[in-house]
Design a protein around this motif. Sequence first.
Motif, short mmCIF file in Angstrom:
data_model
loop_
_atom_site.label_atom_id
_atom_site.label_comp_id
_atom_site.label_asym_id
_atom_site.label_seq_id
_atom_site.Cartn_x
_atom_site.Cartn_y
_atom_site.Cartn_z
N ARG A 216 0.76 -1.06 0.12
CA ARG A 216 0.13 0.10 -0.12
C ARG A 216 0.84 1.18 0.09
O ARG A 216 1.84 1.50 0.78
CB ARG A 216 -1.00 0.23 1.25
CG ARG A 216 -1.89 -0.90 1.20
CD ARG A 216 -3.00 -0.63 2.32
NE ARG A 216 -4.04 -1.57 2.32
CZ ARG A 216 -4.81 -2.06 3.40
NH1 ARG A 216 -4.66 -1.32 4.43
NH2 ARG A 216 -5.76 -2.73 3.19
N SER A 217 0.46 2.23 -0.75
CA SER A 217 0.89 3.45 -0.94
C SER A 217 0.20 4.34 0.12
O SER A 217 -0.70 3.91 0.80
CB SER A 217 0.80 4.04 -2.06
OG SER A 217 -0.70 4.35 -2.39
N THR A 218 0.83 5.48 0.43
CA THR A 218 -0.07 6.40 1.27
C THR A 218 -1.32 6.52 1.15
O THR A 218 -2.25 6.73 1.79
CB THR A 218 0.89 7.93 1.55
OG1 THR A 218 2.31 7.52 1.83
CG2 THR A 218 0.11 8.82 2.47
N ARG A 219 -1.79 6.83 -0.42
CA ARG A 219 -2.79 6.99 -0.45
C ARG A 219 -3.75 5.87 -0.50
O ARG A 219 -4.76 5.85 -0.18
CB ARG A 219 -2.83 7.48 -2.22
CG ARG A 219 -2.37 9.01 -2.35
CD ARG A 219 -2.36 9.46 -3.61
NE ARG A 219 -1.60 10.80 -4.05
CZ ARG A 219 -1.56 11.13 -5.14
NH1 ARG A 219 -1.86 10.43 -6.36
NH2 ARG A 219 -1.33 12.46 -5.16
N GLY A 220 -3.17 4.61 -0.90
CA GLY A 220 -3.97 3.45 -0.86
C GLY A 220 -4.29 3.20 0.79
O GLY A 220 -5.50 2.57 0.89
N ALA A 221 -3.45 3.36 1.75
CA ALA A 221 -3.79 3.19 3.02
C ALA A 221 -4.75 4.32 3.57
O ALA A 221 -5.86 3.59 4.17
CB ALA A 221 -2.43 3.44 3.86
N ALA A 222 -4.73 5.48 2.88
CA ALA A 222 -5.84 6.52 3.41
C ALA A 222 -7.28 6.11 2.81
O ALA A 222 -8.05 6.17 3.55
CB ALA A 222 -5.35 7.80 2.84
N VAL A 223 -7.25 5.61 1.71
CA VAL A 223 -8.44 5.13 1.36
C VAL A 223 -9.02 3.83 1.56
O VAL A 223 -10.23 3.78 2.11
CB VAL A 223 -8.27 4.88 -0.51
CG1 VAL A 223 -9.87 4.38 -0.88
CG2 VAL A 223 -8.06 5.93 -1.20
N ALA A 224 -8.10 3.09 2.15
CA ALA A 224 -8.47 1.87 2.87
C ALA A 224 -9.10 1.98 4.41
O ALA A 224 -10.08 1.65 4.90
CB ALA A 224 -7.31 0.54 3.18
N GLY A 225 -8.48 3.17 5.06
CA GLY A 225 -8.92 3.62 6.25
C GLY A 225 -10.33 4.47 6.16
O GLY A 225 -11.24 4.10 7.17
N PHE A 226 -10.50 5.01 5.12
CA PHE A 226 -11.78 5.61 4.65
C PHE A 226 -12.93 4.59 4.70
O PHE A 226 -13.90 4.65 5.13
CB PHE A 226 -11.59 6.65 3.52
CG PHE A 226 -12.70 7.28 2.87
CD1 PHE A 226 -13.46 8.26 3.45
CD2 PHE A 226 -13.55 6.48 1.93
CE1 PHE A 226 -14.69 8.61 3.13
CE2 PHE A 226 -14.69 6.80 1.45
CZ PHE A 226 -15.41 7.94 2.09
N ALA A 228 -12.93 1.57 5.68
CA ALA A 228 -13.29 1.30 6.96
C ALA A 228 -14.27 1.87 8.06
O ALA A 228 -15.09 1.68 8.38
CB ALA A 228 -12.00 0.83 7.69
N ARG A 229 -13.80 3.34 7.75
CA ARG A 229 -14.64 4.12 8.85
C ARG A 229 -16.21 4.66 8.17
O ARG A 229 -17.01 4.57 9.06
CB ARG A 229 -13.99 5.68 8.83
CG ARG A 229 -12.59 5.48 9.58
CD ARG A 229 -11.96 6.78 9.56
NE ARG A 229 -12.46 7.68 10.57
CZ ARG A 229 -11.76 8.61 11.15
NH1 ARG A 229 -10.53 8.94 10.54
NH2 ARG A 229 -12.18 9.35 12.04
N VAL A 230 -16.19 4.48 7.01
CA VAL A 230 -17.54 4.49 6.45
C VAL A 230 -18.31 3.43 6.63
O VAL A 230 -19.51 3.39 7.15
CB VAL A 230 -17.42 4.72 4.78
CG1 VAL A 230 -18.84 4.67 4.28
CG2 VAL A 230 -16.93 6.13 4.41
N ALA A 231 -17.84 2.33 6.55
CA ALA A 231 -18.48 0.97 6.76
C ALA A 231 -18.88 0.76 8.41
O ALA A 231 -20.04 -0.01 8.75
CB ALA A 231 -17.52 -0.25 6.34
#
Length: 254
Positions: A216-226, A228-231
């Motif tokens: 994961r890149s920084t952006r990929g990690a940020a989107v994964a976190g997003f 998870a938070r939405v879910a």
Amino acid sequence: MRPVTPLSILAHELELLARDRPCARLDRARALASGLDDYLSATTTPESDRLAALNRRTTGHVWGGAGDAVATLEPEMLSGHVEGQLLRFLVAVTGARRVLEIGTFTGYSALAMAEALPADGRVVTCESDPRAAGVAREAFAGCDRITLVEGPALATLERLADAGEVFDFAFVDADKTQYWDYLDLAHRRGLLAPGAVVVVDNTLYQGEVYLDGAHRSTRGAAVAGFNARVAAHPAFEQVLLPLRDGVTLIRVVG
């Protein structure tokens, strides 16, 4: 264009494998992966002449660096035909009149959504990069349903909230590391009406969100976190669609 979606990256990898080790099964897998996007486009309602012209202009534009640049821009950032039609379709079927867009780029998605609005409808779109904003302003010429606000999106959202603006549809396609900040601010400050639909782009982020964390890149990690938070958020219900680089549809239920 270079491969930037999970499917196009997979098709590219299969093509390289098929070149090195010719195999009927590899050829079959490559054909399955590489043919889907073109088929989706061929069987989706065609884009308007205006959108097609903007597509060509964006693809042919030279996105060189500039002193006032705030991000790396490239043609692959364009929403494009199929996703643009999805946005247009959703605006139409939801009956949206007030649309908020976070991340204009050259204006393709804003124009697509504006085409589905009633005469009194309005799109407010935010863009931080002056190069993209310049192209978009030209694309919006003659369209009185779009207001382009240039500057950092979070500051723009705060001003819109202070002014009492409320939207029943939103599209987010901007800085991936701030995705949660955009959605959280819009929800907390009342920018999203009850039942509003929010569409978020790139929520598969080149497959990084479901690959091992080491990839994961920084952006990929940020989107994964997003994601998870939405879910996990009780105020949202959502579905993630594997269209292009991932499109999440969110409905505000609380």
